[in-house]
Design an enzyme around this catalytic site. Sequence first.
Site, PDB file in Angstrom:
ATOM      1  N   HIS A 103       0.840  -1.201   0.000  1.00 40.09           N
ATOM      2  CA  HIS A 103       0.000   0.000   0.000  1.00 40.09           C
ATOM      3  C   HIS A 103       0.880   1.259   0.000  1.00 40.09           C
ATOM      4  O   HIS A 103       0.629   2.204  -0.742  1.00 40.09           O
ATOM      5  CB  HIS A 103      -0.872   0.064   1.270  1.00 40.09           C
ATOM      6  CG  HIS A 103      -1.922  -0.998   1.380  1.00 40.09           C
ATOM      7  ND1 HIS A 103      -2.045  -1.801   2.487  1.00 40.09           N
ATOM      8  CD2 HIS A 103      -2.923  -1.375   0.539  1.00 40.09           C
ATOM      9  CE1 HIS A 103      -3.079  -2.619   2.330  1.00 40.09           C
ATOM     10  NE2 HIS A 103      -3.621  -2.399   1.153  1.00 40.09           N
TER      11      HIS A 103
ATOM     12  N   SER B 286      -2.642  -7.646   3.266  1.00 38.94           N
ATOM     13  CA  SER B 286      -2.806  -7.434   4.717  1.00 38.94           C
ATOM     14  C   SER B 286      -3.030  -8.769   5.416  1.00 38.94           C
ATOM     15  O   SER B 286      -2.473  -9.023   6.489  1.00 38.94           O
ATOM     16  CB  SER B 286      -3.994  -6.509   4.987  1.00 38.94           C
ATOM     17  OG  SER B 286      -3.792  -5.249   4.404  1.00 38.94           O
TER      18      SER B 286
ATOM     19  N   ARG C  12      -2.232  -6.461  -8.274  1.00 42.08           N
ATOM     20  CA  ARG C  12      -1.114  -7.375  -8.026  1.00 42.08           C
ATOM     21  C   ARG C  12      -1.082  -8.519  -9.017  1.00 42.08           C
ATOM     22  O   ARG C  12      -0.029  -9.042  -9.352  1.00 42.08           O
ATOM     23  CB  ARG C  12      -1.222  -7.966  -6.606  1.00 42.08           C
ATOM     24  CG  ARG C  12      -0.867  -6.992  -5.515  1.00 42.08           C
ATOM     25  CD  ARG C  12      -1.409  -7.428  -4.193  1.00 42.08           C
ATOM     26  NE  ARG C  12      -2.867  -7.357  -4.197  1.00 42.08           N
ATOM     27  CZ  ARG C  12      -3.632  -7.556  -3.141  1.00 42.08           C
ATOM     28  NH1 ARG C  12      -3.084  -7.885  -1.990  1.00 42.08           N
ATOM     29  NH2 ARG C  12      -4.935  -7.455  -3.222  1.00 42.08           N
TER      30      ARG C  12
HETATM   31  P1  ADP Z   1      -9.898  -3.748  -0.279  1.00 42.69           P
HETATM   32  O1  ADP Z   1     -10.594  -4.440   0.853  1.00 42.69           O
HETATM   33  O2  ADP Z   1     -10.685  -2.599  -0.840  1.00 42.69           O
HETATM   34  O3  ADP Z   1      -9.353  -4.647  -1.353  1.00 42.69           O
HETATM   35  P2  ADP Z   1      -7.161  -3.467   0.613  1.00 42.69           P
HETATM   36  O4  ADP Z   1      -6.681  -2.664   1.762  1.00 42.69           O
HETATM   37  O5  ADP Z   1      -6.975  -4.930   0.665  1.00 42.69           O
HETATM   38  O6  ADP Z   1      -8.661  -3.038   0.439  1.00 42.69           O
HETATM   39  O7  ADP Z   1      -6.476  -2.922  -0.721  1.00 42.69           O
HETATM   40  C1  ADP Z   1      -6.664  -1.610  -1.171  1.00 42.69           C
HETATM   41  C2  ADP Z   1      -6.104  -1.488  -2.572  1.00 42.69           C
HETATM   42  O8  ADP Z   1      -4.700  -1.684  -2.544  1.00 42.69           O
HETATM   43  C3  ADP Z   1      -6.647  -2.516  -3.570  1.00 42.69           C
HETATM   44  O9  ADP Z   1      -6.761  -1.900  -4.839  1.00 42.69           O
HETATM   45  C4  ADP Z   1      -5.578  -3.576  -3.593  1.00 42.69           C
HETATM   46  O10 ADP Z   1      -5.572  -4.273  -4.844  1.00 42.69           O
HETATM   47  C5  ADP Z   1      -4.337  -2.723  -3.431  1.00 42.69           C
HETATM   48  N1  ADP Z   1      -3.217  -3.464  -2.853  1.00 42.69           N
HETATM   49  C6  ADP Z   1      -3.237  -4.279  -1.774  1.00 42.69           C
HETATM   50  N2  ADP Z   1      -2.019  -4.806  -1.543  1.00 42.69           N
HETATM   51  C7  ADP Z   1      -1.206  -4.319  -2.513  1.00 42.69           C
HETATM   52  C8  ADP Z   1       0.160  -4.513  -2.854  1.00 42.69           C
HETATM   53  N3  ADP Z   1       0.945  -5.360  -2.176  1.00 42.69           N
HETATM   54  N4  ADP Z   1       0.676  -3.838  -3.911  1.00 42.69           N
HETATM   55  C9  ADP Z   1      -0.137  -3.021  -4.648  1.00 42.69           C
HETATM   56  N5  ADP Z   1      -1.433  -2.813  -4.399  1.00 42.69           N
HETATM   57  C10 ADP Z   1      -1.978  -3.445  -3.352  1.00 42.69           C
END
Ligand code: ADP
Length: 161
Positions: free
Chosen positions: A16, A129, A91
Amino acid sequence: MKVCYPGSFDPITNGHLDIIERAARMFDEVIVLIMRNPRKNCTFSEEQRVAMIQKVIDAHGLINVSVKVGKGLTVNYAASLGCQGILRGIRAISDYEFELQQATANLSLNQNVETLLLIARPEYSFLSSSMVKEIAMNGGDVSGLLPDVLVAEITEGMKTL
Ligand code: ADP
């Protein structure tokens, strides 16, 4: 251009953070938006997630980045904040399928807000996460996966669950 980066951030990971830093270089203003999702059972409270993200913003000197909590439809909430873009990270193909569906729905709801997809850096393309929580819960090393300022706090937090 002002954009928001919505998600659960339960907790914020280096994946993130990488997206946030790249966006902060490209856009005038980036709002990290913790979206209230009644269908998701989060490990960390909204207050904890806001505090964690604020800590990361401060530690990394991200002066054009802020954190907010939103509810309802993301695209409507983004528009109410004056954002012209919704940022999401990709990803793998599996992320793309979901994001494509979401972006198409958002576009039909509001033509003035564009969904912008950033591709994960390869070293973070496996990072989520839930994976970080799984590792921390089982006593594994999460440094390198989480922002340095949060490693101790999250490692401790996961032990008490
Ligand atoms: P959600 O529940 O909306 O998916 P997340 O917190 O899991 O929320 O993810 C928020 C955004 O960040 C999503 O678009 C997800 O694909 C992206 N994301 C999560 N992990 C990564 C990562 N390691 N690298 C790039 N983008 C990520």
